[in-house]
Each structure stands twice: as C-alpha cells, then as structure tokens.
Design a protein around this motif. Structure first.
Motif: not given
Ligand SMILES: *Cc1c(COP(=O)(O)O)cnc(C)c1O
Length: 223
Positions: A30, A72, A195-196, A211-214, A220
């Motif tokens: 995202k 998500i 998450m992260s 669910r890993i983003g940053s 972001r």
């Molecule tokens: C943004 C998001 C994540 C990932 O978050 P990070 O901290 O960047 O890993 C996971 N789950 C949901 C529902 C999110 O909105």
C-alpha cells in the motif's frame, strides 16, 4: 520530500529467512509504486496486500496476472463490486452486512470469494471486526447463508503499542480462540496475524499468515 529507495531484495530475503515454512507472507505494498511490487515479484513474491480499493484495482490492472491480491484494510460495502472480479482473499470481513454484499457480488461474477473473519482484538476503538462471541455465531451459519463466500480463517491486529506483554496477551487470547474454533469448524485453515512490528510474536502464537509492509518496502509517508 525525498525518500530513499529501499533495498527491497535485501529486505524481502531477510524477512523470508525468518519465516517458518508454514507461514505465508503477504507483502503489503500500500502507498508504494508498482515498480516496488515488480521488484519483489522478480524475486518470486506472488502475494501482495493493499488496503485501498482504488489503488488495488489500479495495480491489479497493470501488474502480472499471476499475482494473488489480498484486501487487508477496512472495506466499504459500496466498493466490494470493484474487487469482486479478481480479489484472492479479503482479510477484513468485519460485519454481517459486509458478508451479504461480498456474497452478492461474488455470485454476480460466478465466483466464491475467500475471506477471513476479522476479529476486534486491539484496544483501539477505531479498529473494526467481530467480537469472539459474534464471530462464533457467524461461523456456525456462514456456509449456509453465504454460499459464494469461503471462510478460510481469521484475521486480527494487535494494539499499536511498544508494550510486548500486551501484544503477547492479545495474541495468546486470539490463538486460544482460533484453536477452539478450528476444532468446531475444520474449514478454518488460516490465522492472519502479525505486521512488521509484531510478526515474530504473532508466529509464536500460531499465526500462519503475516502481513508485512514497511520492513520490506520502507516506511510510508501519508501526505
Ligand atoms: C498496513 C497494514 C499492514 C502492514 O503494516 P507494516 O507495519 O507496514 O508491516 C498489515 N496489516 C494491515 C491491516 C495493514 O493495514
């Protein structure tokens, strides 16, 4: 504003090295450009998560068709129709009304859409989802009521806090609930949790999907 380009190859490899084999990685892309997704794709990553319908649709249109797209974030009922033709997994089935809409749109496309029931676990009021009790009631009737929805598991988010004891407690509660429901409802295969900032804790508490983003794509910045 200048943001440094992250070393996606390095970050993704490091994350994958820490994940046990039974844990599925959703790379949360995202707010990040399609080029970042392409880079992760080249390294073999096929599952990507987005939290905005419009962004998800735009990326799906231009990126390779064998990508598995996961929704998500909070999903508004009037936007379900846009993702219904292609979405692979909705993590945020957070109300009965939303289930009605997803079922309807899935049927229009002759599809069965995979969904996770989102549990309200965190302290924050802004986070949505079913209570444990409401989830249990939902699980006992969903197959009959929503033939075009396939519930494959549960999803939860921990409270946004640096207090690891609290996160441990929340994830433990979730894990116990998940195990109990799995005994009653064998169609539950997935626990999407972590998450992260908290995925290593989540994995200790039976998470099967993170669910890993940053950590992969960099921090972001929301303007
Ligand atoms: C943004 C998001 C994540 C990932 O978050 P990070 O901290 O960047 O890993 C996971 N789950 C949901 C529902 C999110 O909105």
């Amino acid at each position: 504003m200048i943001t440094k380009t992250p070393d996606i190859a390095h970050n993704l490899t490091q994350v994958k090295d820490t994940l046990p084999e039974h844990v599925t990685l959703v790379a949360v892309s995202k707010t990040k450009p399609a080029a970042y997704i392409e880079e992760a794709y080249k390294l073999g990553q096929r599952i990507f998560g987005e939290n905005k319908v419009q962004e998800l649709c735009e990326k799906q249109e231009i990126l390779p068709k064998d990508i598995e797209w996961h929704m998500i974030g909070t999903l508004q009922r009037n936007k379900v129709k846009f993702i219904a033709p292609f979405v692979d997994l909705i993590h945020s089935l957070s109300s009965e009304k939303l289930a009605v809409e997803i079922n309807k749109r899935a049927k229009e496309h002759n599809r069965t859409i995979n969904c996770l029931v989102q549990i309200h676990l965190a302290e924050e009021e802004t986070k949505s989802g079913f209570t444990f009790e409401a989830c249990e009631a939902f699980l006992s009737t969903c197959q009959e009521k929503y033939p075009n929805i396939h519930i494959t598991g549960l999803m939860a988010m921990g409270t946004f806090t640096s207090n690891t004891d609290q996160i441990n407690n929340e994830f433990e509660k979730m894990s116990e609930f998940y195990s109990r429901q799995q005994n009653k409802f064998p169609f539950l295969k997935v626990l999407s949790m972590g998450m992260s900032g908290d995925y290593t804790i989540a994995i200790k508490h039976k998470s099967t999907m993170v669910r890993i983003g940053s950590t992969i794509f960099g921090n972001r910045s929301y303007n």
